[in-house]
Design a protein around this motif. Structure first.
Motif, PDB file in Angstrom:
ATOM      1  N   THR A   1      36.420 114.909  46.875  1.00  0.00           N
ATOM      2  CA  THR A   1      37.617 113.295  45.967  1.00  0.00           C
ATOM      3  C   THR A   1      36.575 113.129  45.438  1.00  0.00           C
ATOM      4  OG1 THR A   1      37.965 112.749  48.634  1.00  0.00           O
ATOM      5  CG2 THR A   1      37.505 110.981  46.488  1.00  0.00           C
TER       6      THR A   1
ATOM      7  N   THR B   1      26.108 112.986  46.973  1.00  0.00           N
ATOM      8  CA  THR B   1      27.435 112.904  47.816  1.00  0.00           C
ATOM      9  C   THR B   1      27.145 114.440  48.902  1.00  0.00           C
ATOM     10  OG1 THR B   1      28.177 111.610  46.500  1.00  0.00           O
ATOM     11  CG2 THR B   1      29.849 113.082  48.636  1.00  0.00           C
TER      12      THR B   1
ATOM     13  N   GLN C   1      34.790 113.768  51.036  1.00  0.00           N
ATOM     14  CA  GLN C   1      34.417 112.895  50.266  1.00  0.00           C
ATOM     15  C   GLN C   1      34.040 113.969  48.797  1.00  0.00           C
ATOM     16  OE1 GLN C   1      32.846 109.848  53.538  1.00  0.00           O
ATOM     17  NE2 GLN C   1      33.321 109.125  51.777  1.00  0.00           N
TER      18      GLN C   1
END
Length: 75
Positions: free
Chosen positions: A69, A53, A66
């Motif tokens: 998250t 990520t 994201q």
């Protein structure tokens, strides 16, 4: 590998942070996504998913929220 992620929120929110520039350089040097993810994990900690990520955020393929998250899910 060390699962504790070693980058703080302020750094992650800075698109010009040296960590993001470093990842962009690894990609521009022709390293594969897997190679980059492995280096991220070795140097900055985190899980394989966090490294992936982070790489995608650095390369502007995902928004930074994201990554937050993902980190929240791994707490």
């Amino acid at each position: 590998m060390n699962n504790q992620f070693k980058i703080g929120k302020e750094t992650l929110l800075d698109p010009n942070a040296i960590e993001y520039q470093w990842i962009r350089n690894l990609a521009s040097d022709g390293n594969s996504p897997q190679q980059i993810n492995t280096v991220i994990q070795r140097c900055l900690g985190g899980t394989a998913q966090t490294a992936d990520t982070l790489r995608k955020v650095a390369l502007n393929k995902l928004p930074v929220h994201q990554l937050f998250t993902r980190l929240k899910e791994e707490e």
